[in-house]
Design an enzyme around this catalytic site. Structure first.
Site, mmCIF file in Angstrom:
data_model
loop_
_atom_site.group_PDB
_atom_site.id
_atom_site.type_symbol
_atom_site.label_atom_id
_atom_site.label_comp_id
_atom_site.label_asym_id
_atom_site.label_seq_id
_atom_site.Cartn_x
_atom_site.Cartn_y
_atom_site.Cartn_z
ATOM 1 N N LYS A 87 84.981 82.239 81.898
ATOM 2 C CA LYS A 87 84.892 81.715 80.630
ATOM 3 C C LYS A 87 86.070 82.683 79.859
ATOM 4 O O LYS A 87 86.436 83.815 80.262
ATOM 5 C CB LYS A 87 83.791 81.990 79.835
ATOM 6 C CG LYS A 87 83.729 80.951 78.621
ATOM 7 C CD LYS A 87 83.323 79.541 79.407
ATOM 8 C CE LYS A 87 83.178 78.454 78.171
ATOM 9 N NZ LYS A 87 82.666 77.158 78.908
ATOM 10 N N ASN A 143 83.976 65.968 69.816
ATOM 11 C CA ASN A 143 84.360 64.966 70.676
ATOM 12 C C ASN A 143 83.181 64.695 71.600
ATOM 13 O O ASN A 143 82.851 63.264 71.883
ATOM 14 C CB ASN A 143 85.526 65.611 71.767
ATOM 15 C CG ASN A 143 85.835 64.708 72.822
ATOM 16 O OD1 ASN A 143 86.159 63.831 72.744
ATOM 17 N ND2 ASN A 143 85.423 65.231 74.209
ATOM 18 N N LYS A 186 75.853 77.033 86.514
ATOM 19 C CA LYS A 186 76.113 75.512 86.381
ATOM 20 C C LYS A 186 76.787 75.266 87.616
ATOM 21 O O LYS A 186 76.562 73.951 88.199
ATOM 22 C CB LYS A 186 77.016 75.331 85.207
ATOM 23 C CG LYS A 186 77.028 73.791 84.924
ATOM 24 C CD LYS A 186 78.065 73.727 83.478
ATOM 25 C CE LYS A 186 77.523 74.717 82.384
ATOM 26 N NZ LYS A 186 78.426 74.252 81.008
ATOM 27 N N LYS A 240 85.608 79.402 87.419
ATOM 28 C CA LYS A 240 85.801 78.256 86.464
ATOM 29 C C LYS A 240 85.342 78.225 85.429
ATOM 30 O O LYS A 240 84.039 78.787 85.078
ATOM 31 C CB LYS A 240 85.436 76.943 87.282
ATOM 32 C CG LYS A 240 85.805 75.689 86.823
ATOM 33 C CD LYS A 240 87.054 75.359 86.934
ATOM 34 C CE LYS A 240 87.661 73.964 86.313
ATOM 35 N NZ LYS A 240 87.568 74.160 84.879
ATOM 36 N N SER A 269 86.168 68.364 85.853
ATOM 37 C CA SER A 269 87.055 69.391 86.119
ATOM 38 C C SER A 269 87.469 69.619 87.505
ATOM 39 O O SER A 269 88.548 69.680 88.056
ATOM 40 C CB SER A 269 86.858 70.781 85.330
ATOM 41 O OG SER A 269 87.124 70.615 84.222
ATOM 42 N N THR A 297 81.880 65.138 79.562
ATOM 43 C CA THR A 297 80.502 66.205 79.131
ATOM 44 C C THR A 297 79.646 65.175 78.735
ATOM 45 O O THR A 297 78.489 65.275 79.108
ATOM 46 C CB THR A 297 81.007 67.348 78.359
ATOM 47 O OG1 THR A 297 82.007 68.037 78.870
ATOM 48 C CG2 THR A 297 79.803 68.045 77.960
#
Length: 429
Positions: free
Chosen positions: A104, A219, A92, A68, A356, A188
């Protein structure tokens, strides 16, 4: 393998290993990514010319579940950077107890130089190149630096075309109309806000008495700035890639966002509907923002913003890492000696991967939650793991970064050991 970012990222484990009874087998497995892919992506440009872009996808570990991790578009993207980010994602996911591993991806490109049509061709070309490497049960993509829900929608659509079946769960951070989750865009920032809200009261740090500087007004940084300002924190400085603004008495964050969205630049303004009045402020560089005398510093841009070269200039009492890897290991030691409390990225910015996960679950079940449900679940998850990490920090007398890695390593070690270790096989003889 480069000895730069990834080598530095790996050093973060060293302190944690002294507190975790981890097997030699587990350590060996965590030293290397499970799989790395480098691809060339040909794109027909609007003027008819052909450009070739370099793309990457790294699946670091999938012991606890599918890989992920996000996909970033940036000129500095490299295999070393992507591998480091996948490494951090592994820890994480374990820290937040999500059924994922770490992955990633990225493309070496300046997206600001491409038209929207060129961006779409590039995004679909990336999926064309890595389609056999990803999937809802293998490796799930998400937005990252300079990628957004529109790009995620293109990626999901192209994967569905290739596989000839609708596959919303292969990508998270999609538009709501394509199976995206409520609250993903702000996840986030919301996760960071919940973690900050749980941590600062432990130091008797009240919002009205707390000054904040945020590096990165994209953002995530902009939403977090507004959330903090709304509950009384005095946000005195913000910056983007071009520089920043500082106002000693605090910025009107909604007005700054409105002005930036309208004109692309930042000023300290107060906006009443469409009328914005400039208020007293001064322009600062990103380097000056990092060195401000504030209570809370929030790096929310890119990695390696605080290094041994500028760590001694930092005056903040608390640093919350909203960006991935904004502080290198050498700077960590300097900040710790200065008595500055650093709260690590693998905890503070984990709201994105958590929502997510919620989106992935909703895609697979066909049942969707409203925004209140998503935020309540996110708050519960962030509060729970922040408190567990804090207790580990207090129990062992270690930094929150080391505590976070101890917590994640315990979960990763249990999962890896469940597959069998040397001790298990030797004892069976």
């Amino acid at each position: 393998m480069s000895e730069s970012l990834f080598a530095d990222a790996s050093k973060r484990l060293e302190k944690a290993l002294a507190y975790v009874p981890i097997s030699e087998d587990t350590l060996k497995r965590l030293k290397y990514p499970k799989a790395s892919l480098t691809v060339s992506i040909p794109v027909r440009m609007d003027d008819g010319s052909l450009s070739i872009f370099q793309g990457y996808r790294v699946r670091y570990d999938d012991t606890r579940g599918p890989g992920k991790g996000g996909v970033r578009y940036h000129p500095s993207v490299s295999l070393d950077e992507v591998q480091s980010l996948a490494f951090w994602m592994t820890f994480k996911s374990a820290l937040l107890n999500l059924p994922f591993g770490g992955a990633k991806g990225g493309i070496t490109v300046n997206p600001k130089q491409l038209s929207k049509q060129e961006l779409e061709r590039l995004s679909r070309g990336y999926i064309e190149a890595i389609a056999d490497f990803i999937g809802p049960d293998v490796d799930i993509l998400a937005p990252d630096v300079y990628t957004n829900e529109m790009i995620m929608g293109w990626m999901m659509d192209h994967y569905s075309i290739i596989t000839r079946r609708i596959s919303p769960a292969v990508v998270t951070g999609k538009p709501i109309t394509m199976g995206g989750s409520q609250g993903r865009t702000s996840a986030t920032a919301m996760g960071a806000y919940y973690a900050i809200s749980a941590i600062l009261p432990k130091f008797s740090q009240l919002p009205a008495q707390t000054t904040v500087a945020i590096q990165g007004f994209g953002n995530v940084g902009a939403i977090l700035a507004e959330l903090l300002a709304k509950v009384g924190y005095k946000v005195v400085a913000v910056s983007d890639s071009q520089g920043g603004i500082y106002a000693e008495h605090g910025l009107d964050i909604p007005s700054v966002r409105q002005y930036k969205n309208a004109g692309g630049s930042m000023k300290a303004v107060y906006c009443d509907k469409s009328v914005c009045n400039i208020v007293e402020h001064r322009l600062i560089t990103n380097a000056e923002l990092l060195a401000l005398d504030v209570d809370v510093l929030i790096p929310a841009a890119l990695e390696n913003q605080i290094t041994e070269a500028n760590a001694n200039d930092i005056q903040a009492k608390f640093i919350f890492e909203v960006a991935n890897g904004p502080i290198n290991s050498a700077a960590d030691q300097i900040l710790e000696k200065k008595g500055i409390h650093v709260f690590p990225d693998i905890l503070i910015n984990a709201g994105g991967v958590t929502v997510s996960y919620f989106e992935w679950v909703q895609n697979r079940s066909g049942l969707y939650w409203n925004l209140t449900e998503v935020n309540e679940r996110l708050k519960g998850k962030m509060a729970e793991e922040t408190e567990r990490t804090w207790k580990i920090s207090q129990e062992f007398g270690v930094s929150m970064r080391t505590a976070a890695y101890i917590h994640a390593l315990n979960r990763l070690g249990e999962a890896l050991d469940a597959k069998g270790t040397r001790d298990y096989y030797v004892n069976q003889l």
